[in-house]
Design a protein around this motif. Sequence first.
Motif, short mmCIF file in Angstrom:
data_model
loop_
_atom_site.label_atom_id
_atom_site.label_comp_id
_atom_site.label_asym_id
_atom_site.label_seq_id
_atom_site.Cartn_x
_atom_site.Cartn_y
_atom_site.Cartn_z
N ALA A 145 -4.19 -23.36 3.07
CA ALA A 145 -5.25 -22.45 2.67
C ALA A 145 -5.79 -21.60 3.81
CB ALA A 145 -6.40 -23.22 2.02
N ASN A 146 -5.93 -22.19 4.99
CA ASN A 146 -6.50 -21.42 6.10
C ASN A 146 -5.63 -20.23 6.49
OD1 ASN A 146 -8.58 -23.26 6.12
ND2 ASN A 146 -7.83 -24.40 7.90
N ASP A 147 -4.33 -20.32 6.20
CA ASP A 147 -3.43 -19.20 6.49
C ASP A 147 -3.33 -18.22 5.33
OD1 ASP A 147 -2.76 -20.26 9.01
OD2 ASP A 147 -1.22 -21.55 8.11
N LEU A 148 -3.93 -18.58 4.20
CA LEU A 148 -3.85 -17.73 3.01
C LEU A 148 -5.11 -16.91 2.80
CD1 LEU A 148 -2.18 -20.26 0.54
CD2 LEU A 148 -1.09 -18.63 2.10
N VAL A 149 -6.01 -16.97 3.76
CA VAL A 149 -7.28 -16.25 3.68
C VAL A 149 -7.38 -15.29 4.86
CG1 VAL A 149 -9.80 -16.48 3.84
CG2 VAL A 149 -8.47 -18.07 2.42
N SER A 150 -7.88 -14.10 4.59
CA SER A 150 -8.09 -13.10 5.64
C SER A 150 -9.58 -12.81 5.75
CB SER A 150 -7.32 -11.82 5.28
OG SER A 150 -7.64 -10.76 6.15
N LEU A 151 -10.07 -12.75 6.98
CA LEU A 151 -11.49 -12.49 7.23
C LEU A 151 -11.66 -11.21 8.04
CD1 LEU A 151 -14.52 -13.34 7.23
CD2 LEU A 151 -14.03 -14.55 9.37
N THR A 152 -12.44 -10.29 7.49
CA THR A 152 -12.82 -9.06 8.19
C THR A 152 -14.34 -9.07 8.35
OG1 THR A 152 -10.97 -7.85 7.22
CG2 THR A 152 -12.76 -6.54 8.13
N VAL A 153 -14.83 -8.67 9.51
CA VAL A 153 -16.27 -8.61 9.73
C VAL A 153 -16.69 -7.19 10.06
CG1 VAL A 153 -16.36 -11.02 10.46
CG2 VAL A 153 -16.15 -9.23 12.18
N GLN A 154 -17.89 -6.85 9.64
CA GLN A 154 -18.38 -5.48 9.83
C GLN A 154 -19.23 -5.34 11.08
OE1 GLN A 154 -19.42 -4.23 5.42
NE2 GLN A 154 -19.27 -2.45 6.76
N ILE A 155 -18.96 -4.25 11.79
CA ILE A 155 -19.73 -3.85 12.96
C ILE A 155 -20.65 -2.71 12.51
CG2 ILE A 155 -19.58 -2.93 15.31
CD1 ILE A 155 -18.33 -5.72 14.98
N GLU A 156 -21.97 -3.01 12.45
CA GLU A 156 -22.89 -2.05 11.82
C GLU A 156 -24.19 -1.85 12.57
OE1 GLU A 156 -22.65 -2.13 7.30
OE2 GLU A 156 -22.47 -4.26 7.78
N THR A 157 -24.34 -2.47 13.74
CA THR A 157 -25.59 -2.34 14.48
C THR A 157 -25.29 -2.13 15.96
OG1 THR A 157 -25.78 -4.70 14.98
CG2 THR A 157 -26.71 -3.96 12.88
N VAL A 158 -26.34 -1.76 16.69
CA VAL A 158 -26.19 -1.60 18.13
C VAL A 158 -25.80 -2.92 18.78
CG1 VAL A 158 -27.44 -1.08 20.26
CG2 VAL A 158 -27.72 0.40 18.26
N ASP A 159 -26.39 -4.03 18.31
CA ASP A 159 -26.02 -5.33 18.87
C ASP A 159 -24.54 -5.63 18.65
OD1 ASP A 159 -28.59 -5.82 19.74
OD2 ASP A 159 -29.15 -7.04 18.01
N ALA A 160 -24.05 -5.35 17.44
CA ALA A 160 -22.64 -5.57 17.15
C ALA A 160 -21.75 -4.64 17.97
CB ALA A 160 -22.38 -5.37 15.67
N LEU A 161 -22.21 -3.42 18.18
CA LEU A 161 -21.46 -2.46 18.99
C LEU A 161 -21.27 -3.00 20.40
CD1 LEU A 161 -20.29 0.44 19.37
CD2 LEU A 161 -22.63 1.16 19.92
N GLU A 162 -22.33 -3.54 20.97
CA GLU A 162 -22.25 -4.07 22.34
C GLU A 162 -21.36 -5.30 22.42
OE1 GLU A 162 -26.33 -4.65 23.30
OE2 GLU A 162 -26.73 -2.51 23.64
N ALA A 163 -21.26 -6.04 21.33
CA ALA A 163 -20.46 -7.27 21.33
C ALA A 163 -19.10 -7.09 20.67
CB ALA A 163 -21.23 -8.38 20.59
N ALA A 164 -18.72 -5.85 20.37
CA ALA A 164 -17.52 -5.59 19.56
C ALA A 164 -16.26 -6.21 20.15
CB ALA A 164 -17.34 -4.10 19.35
N GLY A 165 -16.06 -6.07 21.45
CA GLY A 165 -14.87 -6.61 22.07
C GLY A 165 -14.80 -8.12 21.95
N ALA A 166 -15.94 -8.78 22.16
CA ALA A 166 -15.98 -10.23 22.07
C ALA A 166 -15.80 -10.70 20.62
CB ALA A 166 -17.30 -10.76 22.63
N ILE A 167 -16.40 -9.98 19.67
CA ILE A 167 -16.24 -10.33 18.26
C ILE A 167 -14.77 -10.18 17.86
CG2 ILE A 167 -16.81 -9.64 15.89
CD1 ILE A 167 -19.61 -8.87 16.95
N ALA A 168 -14.14 -9.11 18.33
CA ALA A 168 -12.73 -8.88 18.01
C ALA A 168 -11.84 -9.99 18.54
CB ALA A 168 -12.27 -7.53 18.57
#
Length: 270
Positions: A145-168
């Motif tokens: 199951a863990n290989d049959l699910v795909s997870l995408t996360v949204q980058i939508e704030t300044v905080d997420a922008l600054e952490a984008a590389g680490a989140i990726a």
Amino acid sequence: MPIRLDPTPTFGDRLRAADRTLYGMWSCAGSPLVAEICAGSGLDIVLIDGEHSPVGLESILAQLQAIAAYPAVPVVRAPIGDPVVLKQLLDLGAQNILVPMVDSVEEATAMVRAVRYPPHGVRGVGSALARSSRWSRIPDYLARANDLVSLTVQIETVDALEAAGAIAGVDGVDALLVGPADLAASMGLLGQQNHPRVIDAVEHVIEAGRAAGTPVGVNAFDPATADRYAAAGAAYLLVGSDVTLLARASESLASRFVGDADGSAPPASY
């Protein structure tokens, strides 16, 4: 004898196999019929929106069933990154999950755990009762199951922008999606998705994702802006929605016929 089923490739699989930018649209009307029309359009992705649209579990299920007959890959945006909500979406057969408003590595890691079974996560086990396993007709579903699910996360704030590389770089995050509307608002530029600062920020996330080996997509309804993001390396682009297409097309009809009929000047074109 029951039919034994093979699962379809995930959104992450499709992105990894793609040799071009993928293109998709949002399904926001909550209609399985409209979702099916969109799925048969030739676009690569139909993204069912559970955050800003009037849809519930039953509507999402019906849309997934309608889309399943077509090559387009369905992705479901959860209303919130809550493990209970994600469990419900996964169990009804949403193989590809999009979580909005993920601002940090810690939040991204929590979302990975929410979509995985123990010992790697906290997803509740109810697969025998659920469409996700096709009621245990997908062989060895729990082990796979863990290989049959795909997870995408949204980058939508300044905080997420600054952490984008680490989140990726979080293991288990298959892709990022930049939401320029909320990002613009977070930057103090509400309603200015095409402001140069916002475009620069989006391109920063695209580059951060590429550096981490994680595909990045963007919501870009303006064709010229979508072309720019594709040239910058976006792996996929969401270039429209069912409701905006209907709104603009109906306005165009009104401009052409009602405006002429009463002698008034037609409204501005879109």
